[in-house]
Design a protein around this motif. Structure first.
Motif, PDB file in Angstrom:
ATOM      1  N   PRO A 293      29.559  -2.011  -1.976  1.00 44.34           N
ATOM      2  CA  PRO A 293      29.063  -0.657  -1.724  1.00 44.34           C
ATOM      3  C   PRO A 293      27.552  -0.695  -1.534  1.00 44.34           C
ATOM      4  O   PRO A 293      26.886  -1.647  -1.931  1.00 44.34           O
ATOM      5  CB  PRO A 293      29.436   0.095  -3.011  1.00 44.34           C
ATOM      6  CG  PRO A 293      29.512  -0.959  -4.053  1.00 44.34           C
ATOM      7  CD  PRO A 293      30.046  -2.175  -3.350  1.00 44.34           C
ATOM      8  N   PRO A 294      26.998   0.297  -0.907  1.00 49.12           N
ATOM      9  CA  PRO A 294      25.547   0.342  -0.740  1.00 49.12           C
ATOM     10  C   PRO A 294      24.859   0.334  -2.102  1.00 49.12           C
ATOM     11  O   PRO A 294      25.390   0.873  -3.082  1.00 49.12           O
ATOM     12  CB  PRO A 294      25.307   1.667  -0.003  1.00 49.12           C
ATOM     13  CG  PRO A 294      26.527   2.487  -0.278  1.00 49.12           C
ATOM     14  CD  PRO A 294      27.649   1.511  -0.392  1.00 49.12           C
ATOM     15  N   PRO A 295      23.704  -0.324  -2.229  1.00 51.42           N
ATOM     16  CA  PRO A 295      23.026  -0.431  -3.521  1.00 51.42           C
ATOM     17  C   PRO A 295      22.679   0.949  -4.081  1.00 51.42           C
ATOM     18  O   PRO A 295      22.303   1.861  -3.352  1.00 51.42           O
ATOM     19  CB  PRO A 295      21.771  -1.241  -3.191  1.00 51.42           C
ATOM     20  CG  PRO A 295      21.567  -1.069  -1.713  1.00 51.42           C
ATOM     21  CD  PRO A 295      22.930  -0.940  -1.133  1.00 51.42           C
ATOM     22  N   SER A 296      22.790   1.068  -5.467  1.00 50.52           N
ATOM     23  CA  SER A 296      22.444   2.310  -6.150  1.00 50.52           C
ATOM     24  C   SER A 296      21.698   1.940  -7.430  1.00 50.52           C
ATOM     25  O   SER A 296      21.699   0.789  -7.855  1.00 50.52           O
ATOM     26  CB  SER A 296      23.704   3.128  -6.482  1.00 50.52           C
ATOM     27  OG  SER A 296      24.547   2.380  -7.340  1.00 50.52           O
ATOM     28  N   VAL A 297      21.055   2.905  -8.058  1.00 41.43           N
ATOM     29  CA  VAL A 297      20.276   2.649  -9.272  1.00 41.43           C
ATOM     30  C   VAL A 297      20.811   3.497 -10.417  1.00 41.43           C
ATOM     31  O   VAL A 297      21.401   4.557 -10.213  1.00 41.43           O
ATOM     32  CB  VAL A 297      18.783   2.955  -9.042  1.00 41.43           C
ATOM     33  CG1 VAL A 297      18.190   2.000  -8.027  1.00 41.43           C
ATOM     34  CG2 VAL A 297      18.581   4.408  -8.618  1.00 41.43           C
TER      35      VAL A 297
END
Length: 441
Positions: free
Chosen positions: A62-66
């Motif tokens: 998945p797209p990077p998240s914080v």
């Protein structure tokens, strides 16, 4: 019969023999069912069969998240929690072994059996000087201040440190003037002893020694004069009764008031051992500090003492931190029922109350100690420890995430840490309570 004839006419109208019409209908039905199964299979196959591009898209990360946490504003206090136990410290007991003669009574008239005839205190009570605590065979047991142990009866003519100490107590209690303190038990000391016992409501204890024939009766003599007895031969002899201090009646305590630790007897019991135990000083509280926290705890630090049993909480301070104590070391306290040492190595931590003395309700209790190692004076900005990082320039920084998802770096100065939070002061940019900071990805 009519229906059969009609079916035959219809079959003949279609140009088919009468026995082939049902067969044709079954064939058409079978073809229709087969076509439906083929269509369903196509749909199912289309669901499971993917192109290589679709398969790659489905398995890509998945797209990077914080992961973020909020900046808070609060007072931070770094605390250390440990257990502590109240002890009695050094104790002293009273165990009467004899019954003193009383002034005005004939020699040999005193009690010979040692029996408890009065109990005036109980465990936890405060003890003051020259007040009866226990009574045995009609004689009192009372406390006096003193460092030198009571090892003999104090009688007229004796000299020594114990006599000097007793005279000082008589002066402090108001039973004599300062000129009495000579270190020798003289007549003035005897008169002070009389005043001491009369103030407690007991007959004065005396020595008895026959001085010889007198030839005259002394029945009308004052109470503190020699008492006359008649011998078997009819002659009168003067039995000199001089005030004295019996060793069996005094408990010496370095400082008063003291505290009753235990009273193991009741009225009517025969005296076979100690009748009372007093703590020679106030209660002592000792904790077991983990050696890994040794550098964090210093003399004078604030301590909160909580009894989970009673709910009582008292403010205290660290008095001292002892040397490393290993399990089984000589003099170490034991916790197990069989008296064996338990637990790991620890540092004995001495704690005393911030003011006054320990409440007697703490006696013998195991309590929780919370030591404040560091604290902020006011509410400060704080972030989770995981939000902080250091760059090549060694400066401490954190990442703030805006509502739009944009990120910015804020350089901060870190302060007190407590409970997973760290106090921070922004050195560039702004930082407000509620801002989101990155704590992980």
């Amino acid at each position: 019969m009519v229906v059969q004839e009609r079916q035959a006419v219809a079959a003949e109208g279609e140009g088919l023999p009468r026995d082939q019409a049902p067969r044709r209908r079954r064939f058409v039905l079978a073809v229709a069912v087969g076509a439906g199964l083929v269509s369903a299979g196509g749909l199912v196959g289309a669901h499971f069969v993917r192109s290589p591009a679709q398969a790659a898209a489905d398995t890509s990360p998945p797209p990077p998240s914080v992961i973020t946490a909020s900046v808070v504003r609060q007072v931070l206090a770094s605390t250390i929690v440990l257990r502590g136990t109240f002890g009695d410290g050094r104790t002293v007991t009273a165990q009467p072994t004899s019954v003193a003669a009383e002034q005005g009574q004939p020699s040999g008239a005193g009690a010979s059996a040692l029996v408890v005839t009065g109990v005036f205190v109980r465990a936890g009570d405060e003890v003051r000087a020259a007040r009866p605590l226990i009574e045995y065979s009609g004689r009192p047991v009372f406390a006096l201040p003193g460092q030198v142990p009571m090892y003999r009866d104090l009688v007229p003519g004796l000299s020594g440190k114990d006599v000097y100490q007793f005279q000082r107590s008589l002066v402090a209690l108001g039973f004599a003037s300062s000129g009495l303190v000579t270190g020798t038990f003289d007549a003035a000391t005897g008169r002070a002893v009389q005043r001491l016992y009369r103030a407690m409501g007991y007959a004065v204890p005396v020595t008895a020694a026959v001085s010889g024939d007198t030839g005259a009766a002394t029945a009308s003599a004052p109470a503190d004069a020699p008492v006359t007895e008649r011998s078997s031969s009819g002659a009168q002899s003067a039995v000199v009764q001089e005030p004295m201090l019996p060793m069996s009646e005094v408990v010496l305590v370095p400082a008063l008031p003291a505290r009753v630790v235990s009273v193991p007897v009741a009225v009517g019991d025969t005296v076979k051992g100690p009748v009372i135990t007093l703590a020679r000083g106030g209660m002592q509280l000792q904790g077991r500090l983990d050696p890994s926290d040794a550098d964090l705890v210093k003399h004078g630090m604030a301590v909160s003492v909580l009894s989970e049993t009673t709910g009582m909480q008292v403010a205290a301070v660290v008095d001292s931190v002892g040397t490393l104590t290993a399990p089984g070391q000589k003099g170490q306290d034991t916790d197990a029922a069989d008296g064996s040492a338990t637990g790991g190595a620890y540092l004995p931590l001495s704690v005393h109350p911030k003011s006054g003395s320990w409440p007697t309700r703490f006696a013998g209790q195991n309590v929780r100690l919370t030591i404040t190692a560091a604290s902020t004076d006011t509410a400060v900005l704080a972030v989770p420890e995981a939000a902080l990082s250091s760059g090549a320039d060694t400066r401490t920084r954190l990442t703030v995430v805006a509502a739009s998802g944009a990120q910015r770096i804020v350089i901060v100065r870190a302060g007190v840490s407590a409970g997973g939070l760290v106090a921070v002061v922004p050195l560039n940019g702004s930082l407000q309570p509620g801002d989101k900071v990155v704590v992980g990805q």
